[in-house]
Design a protein around this motif. Sequence first.
Motif, PDB file in Angstrom:
ATOM      1  N   ALA A  46      52.070  -8.687 -20.240  1.00 24.22           N
ATOM      2  CA  ALA A  46      53.245  -8.331 -19.440  1.00 24.22           C
ATOM      3  C   ALA A  46      53.166  -6.882 -18.977  1.00 24.22           C
ATOM      4  O   ALA A  46      53.591  -6.565 -17.862  1.00 24.22           O
ATOM      5  N   TYR A  47      52.612  -5.995 -19.810  1.00 23.74           N
ATOM      6  CA  TYR A  47      52.458  -4.603 -19.383  1.00 23.74           C
ATOM      7  C   TYR A  47      51.472  -4.498 -18.234  1.00 23.74           C
ATOM      8  O   TYR A  47      51.658  -3.683 -17.330  1.00 23.74           O
ATOM      9  N   ASP A  48      50.443  -5.322 -18.224  1.00 28.75           N
ATOM     10  CA  ASP A  48      49.522  -5.354 -17.089  1.00 28.75           C
ATOM     11  C   ASP A  48      50.270  -5.752 -15.815  1.00 28.75           C
ATOM     12  O   ASP A  48      50.131  -5.113 -14.771  1.00 28.75           O
ATOM     13  N   THR A  49      51.052  -6.815 -15.909  1.00 30.51           N
ATOM     14  CA  THR A  49      51.804  -7.302 -14.756  1.00 30.51           C
ATOM     15  C   THR A  49      52.809  -6.265 -14.286  1.00 30.51           C
ATOM     16  O   THR A  49      52.940  -5.999 -13.080  1.00 30.51           O
ATOM     17  N   LYS A  50      53.541  -5.668 -15.226  1.00 29.27           N
ATOM     18  CA  LYS A  50      54.516  -4.641 -14.860  1.00 29.27           C
ATOM     19  C   LYS A  50      53.834  -3.468 -14.171  1.00 29.27           C
ATOM     20  O   LYS A  50      54.340  -2.947 -13.170  1.00 29.27           O
ATOM     21  N   ALA A  51      52.707  -3.026 -14.703  1.00 30.50           N
ATOM     22  CA  ALA A  51      51.998  -1.895 -14.110  1.00 30.50           C
ATOM     23  C   ALA A  51      51.538  -2.222 -12.694  1.00 30.50           C
ATOM     24  O   ALA A  51      51.615  -1.382 -11.797  1.00 30.50           O
ATOM     25  N   GLN A  52      51.071  -3.434 -12.481  1.00 28.90           N
ATOM     26  CA  GLN A  52      50.633  -3.834 -11.148  1.00 28.90           C
ATOM     27  C   GLN A  52      51.811  -3.860 -10.178  1.00 28.90           C
ATOM     28  O   GLN A  52      51.732  -3.327  -9.074  1.00 28.90           O
ATOM     29  N   ILE A  53      52.912  -4.455 -10.589  1.00 31.97           N
ATOM     30  CA  ILE A  53      54.083  -4.575  -9.717  1.00 31.97           C
ATOM     31  C   ILE A  53      54.678  -3.203  -9.420  1.00 31.97           C
ATOM     32  O   ILE A  53      54.954  -2.862  -8.264  1.00 31.97           O
ATOM     33  N   VAL A  54      54.888  -2.411 -10.447  1.00 31.55           N
ATOM     34  CA  VAL A  54      55.494  -1.098 -10.237  1.00 31.55           C
ATOM     35  C   VAL A  54      54.537  -0.185  -9.477  1.00 31.55           C
ATOM     36  O   VAL A  54      54.971   0.595  -8.630  1.00 31.55           O
ATOM     37  N   GLY A  55      53.246  -0.286  -9.750  1.00 39.34           N
ATOM     38  CA  GLY A  55      52.274   0.514  -9.011  1.00 39.34           C
ATOM     39  C   GLY A  55      52.284   0.198  -7.523  1.00 39.34           C
ATOM     40  O   GLY A  55      52.296   1.102  -6.682  1.00 39.34           O
ATOM     41  N   VAL A  56      52.321  -1.074  -7.183  1.00 34.17           N
ATOM     42  CA  VAL A  56      52.390  -1.470  -5.773  1.00 34.17           C
ATOM     43  C   VAL A  56      53.728  -1.046  -5.181  1.00 34.17           C
ATOM     44  O   VAL A  56      53.789  -0.540  -4.048  1.00 34.17           O
ATOM     45  N   GLY A  57      54.800  -1.201  -5.925  1.00 35.47           N
ATOM     46  CA  GLY A  57      56.114  -0.750  -5.447  1.00 35.47           C
ATOM     47  C   GLY A  57      56.134   0.743  -5.196  1.00 35.47           C
ATOM     48  O   GLY A  57      56.715   1.215  -4.214  1.00 35.47           O
TER      49      GLY A  57
ATOM     50  N   ARG B 149      51.863  -0.021 -23.674  1.00 37.54           N
ATOM     51  CA  ARG B 149      53.263   0.373 -23.544  1.00 37.54           C
ATOM     52  C   ARG B 149      53.382   1.881 -23.334  1.00 37.54           C
ATOM     53  O   ARG B 149      54.088   2.327 -22.432  1.00 37.54           O
ATOM     54  N   ARG B 150      52.664   2.660 -24.131  1.00 39.17           N
ATOM     55  CA  ARG B 150      52.714   4.117 -23.989  1.00 39.17           C
ATOM     56  C   ARG B 150      52.197   4.548 -22.615  1.00 39.17           C
ATOM     57  O   ARG B 150      52.788   5.413 -21.956  1.00 39.17           O
ATOM     58  N   ARG B 151      51.112   3.942 -22.173  1.00 33.46           N
ATOM     59  CA  ARG B 151      50.563   4.301 -20.864  1.00 33.46           C
ATOM     60  C   ARG B 151      51.499   3.899 -19.728  1.00 33.46           C
ATOM     61  O   ARG B 151      51.632   4.614 -18.736  1.00 33.46           O
ATOM     62  N   PHE B 152      52.143   2.742 -19.852  1.00 33.31           N
ATOM     63  CA  PHE B 152      53.079   2.300 -18.820  1.00 33.31           C
ATOM     64  C   PHE B 152      54.265   3.254 -18.727  1.00 33.31           C
ATOM     65  O   PHE B 152      54.668   3.657 -17.638  1.00 33.31           O
ATOM     66  N   LEU B 153      54.821   3.617 -19.867  1.00 36.13           N
ATOM     67  CA  LEU B 153      55.955   4.542 -19.857  1.00 36.13           C
ATOM     68  C   LEU B 153      55.555   5.906 -19.308  1.00 36.13           C
ATOM     69  O   LEU B 153      56.325   6.538 -18.582  1.00 36.13           O
ATOM     70  N   ARG B 154      54.358   6.365 -19.634  1.00 37.47           N
ATOM     71  CA  ARG B 154      53.869   7.641 -19.092  1.00 37.47           C
ATOM     72  C   ARG B 154      53.761   7.563 -17.569  1.00 37.47           C
ATOM     73  O   ARG B 154      54.173   8.479 -16.858  1.00 37.47           O
ATOM     74  N   ALA B 155      53.231   6.459 -17.059  1.00 35.28           N
ATOM     75  CA  ALA B 155      53.093   6.300 -15.608  1.00 35.28           C
ATOM     76  C   ALA B 155      54.459   6.210 -14.941  1.00 35.28           C
ATOM     77  O   ALA B 155      54.676   6.793 -13.870  1.00 35.28           O
ATOM     78  N   LEU B 156      55.390   5.512 -15.560  1.00 33.66           N
ATOM     79  CA  LEU B 156      56.735   5.394 -15.012  1.00 33.66           C
ATOM     80  C   LEU B 156      57.411   6.754 -14.959  1.00 33.66           C
ATOM     81  O   LEU B 156      58.033   7.123 -13.955  1.00 33.66           O
ATOM     82  N   PHE B 157      57.272   7.527 -16.022  1.00 34.05           N
ATOM     83  CA  PHE B 157      57.849   8.861 -16.067  1.00 34.05           C
ATOM     84  C   PHE B 157      57.220   9.759 -15.002  1.00 34.05           C
ATOM     85  O   PHE B 157      57.917  10.496 -14.301  1.00 34.05           O
ATOM     86  N   MET B 158      55.904   9.677 -14.855  1.00 34.93           N
ATOM     87  CA  MET B 158      55.224  10.511 -13.860  1.00 34.93           C
ATOM     88  C   MET B 158      55.592  10.115 -12.431  1.00 34.93           C
ATOM     89  O   MET B 158      55.644  10.972 -11.552  1.00 34.93           O
TER      90      MET B 158
END
Length: 168
Positions: free
Chosen positions: A25-36, A142-151
């Motif tokens: 799910a973190y892979d999917t979230k990262a892909q979706i949010v990254g494209v967004g 999870r840590r990497r996703f949150l870091r990317a979201l924060f950045m």
Amino acid sequence: MNPSAQQSLNLLRDSLIEAQTTARAYDTKAQIVGVGYILALGVIGKFEGLLPRASELNLLTISVACGAILPILLFGFVLYPTRKSAEKFPNQAEMATNRILYVDPTKLSSVKALKDAVDCCDPINEYSIELLKVSQLRELKRRRFLRALFMSAVAFVFIFATHFIRMF
């Protein structure tokens, strides 16, 4: 296998499935949010607008361009870790396991070797080790996703601030 061992095995199996699902799910979230994020920046249609011209090249334009691209790289970084990159356990050598839940073809290269490993494995131990590995991977993602979201939030604030400063 006694009933409590079967319950433990079922619990470990369910936990492993949940950990694998969450890691994916973190892979999917990262892909979706990254494209967004890319679409929100308008990078697809106006990429050349992000690149400064040689006459406009200064610290501010370089900072804005790098600041806008950094979250994209961080969202990609969420996808990078694989199961093999999960940290080694300090006591992994003590755990006797045949590793049949994640088969390494270099170690079990024949049907007979795999059958022998299955025959003499301890299912609870196998599921326990696999659950620990996948849980480590899930937490890393999870840590990497949150870091990317924060950045990405920092980048939006930074871009907004630079546009705001340029207006006045």
